[in-house]
Design a protein around this motif. Sequence first.
Motif, short mmCIF file in Angstrom:
data_model
loop_
_atom_site.label_atom_id
_atom_site.label_comp_id
_atom_site.label_asym_id
_atom_site.label_seq_id
_atom_site.Cartn_x
_atom_site.Cartn_y
_atom_site.Cartn_z
N ILE A 194 0.84 -1.20 0.00
CA ILE A 194 0.00 0.00 0.00
C ILE A 194 0.88 1.25 0.00
CG2 ILE A 194 -1.75 1.28 1.32
CD1 ILE A 194 -2.55 -1.51 2.52
N SER A 211 -3.29 2.41 -3.73
CA SER A 211 -4.03 2.79 -2.53
C SER A 211 -4.59 1.55 -1.84
CB SER A 211 -5.19 3.72 -2.90
OG SER A 211 -6.15 3.02 -3.67
N LEU A 212 -5.00 1.72 -0.59
CA LEU A 212 -5.65 0.64 0.13
C LEU A 212 -6.89 0.18 -0.62
CD1 LEU A 212 -6.23 -1.22 2.53
CD2 LEU A 212 -7.12 0.76 3.78
N THR A 250 -6.97 -1.41 8.97
CA THR A 250 -6.45 -1.85 7.68
C THR A 250 -6.58 -3.36 7.53
OG1 THR A 250 -4.88 -0.01 7.56
CG2 THR A 250 -4.40 -1.93 6.21
#
Length: 270
Positions: A194, A211-212, A250
Amino acid sequence: MAGHSTAGTWEPIVTPWHLDEALRNFPVPVTATQVIVPPLPDGSVAARMNRLHQAAADVVAQASRPLVLSGDCPTSRAAVSVVQRRHQDLAVVWLDAHGDFNTPVITTSGYLGGMALAMLTGRTPDLFDDTLGLTPLPDTSVVLADGRDLDPAERDSLNASQVRRVSADPTAVASALGDLGPTPVYLHLDIDVIDSAELRGARFPSGPGPSLSQIEECLTAACAIADVRGAYLACAWLPDHVGQPTSRDTITRLTRALGADLAWPESGGH
């Protein structure tokens, strides 16, 4: 290829270790089936890791569809060895900012965590005792997604290999899986893939990247098209960051993209 809806329910397993170092603040969901904390013998880091990997393999073998949460990448040896016993034609999709393709011969740092994919493809034959029964994966059965941060000799080794390299993009990952055909898949993700600006406290930040949200899409796409039989999340944060709420969030998002719904203790701890 069959998607995750036919592959069974995920069984989360936690290995709160980075190499042979126990991570006291590692987040453990209440839905975890087991936490792997074996006593490790005195000796070299590799010998201690070998004992840890054997203990992890013994636990993973009890899960029909293991989802391993770990503090490093090399413990993937344990998970892959187990899934491989069930599916000899196993393919591996490796999402990582790094290639993890160093070996004791070409490494500049000696860091064992940077050799994890090389371990799986048989490039580190003398590093560990052969207790797992791991059969080296053919390069043609491996997809490396991203791999933007490579050492020079590691880059040369990857270029000389038949490992397929793609961007960490859902379309590219889906295309690579489609080319593999109806093959059972082991899915590995290191959180440092990420973008570093979006990921706090990574051990080895690698600058601008996906990106995540894009990585979530990669995981969702993989599970939609492939028969994913095992998955592994390398939670490679620094020890004082791995247990932070942002890190748990996350982990929750990434595992949810795989189709797993983790629950955490109300205090956020173990």
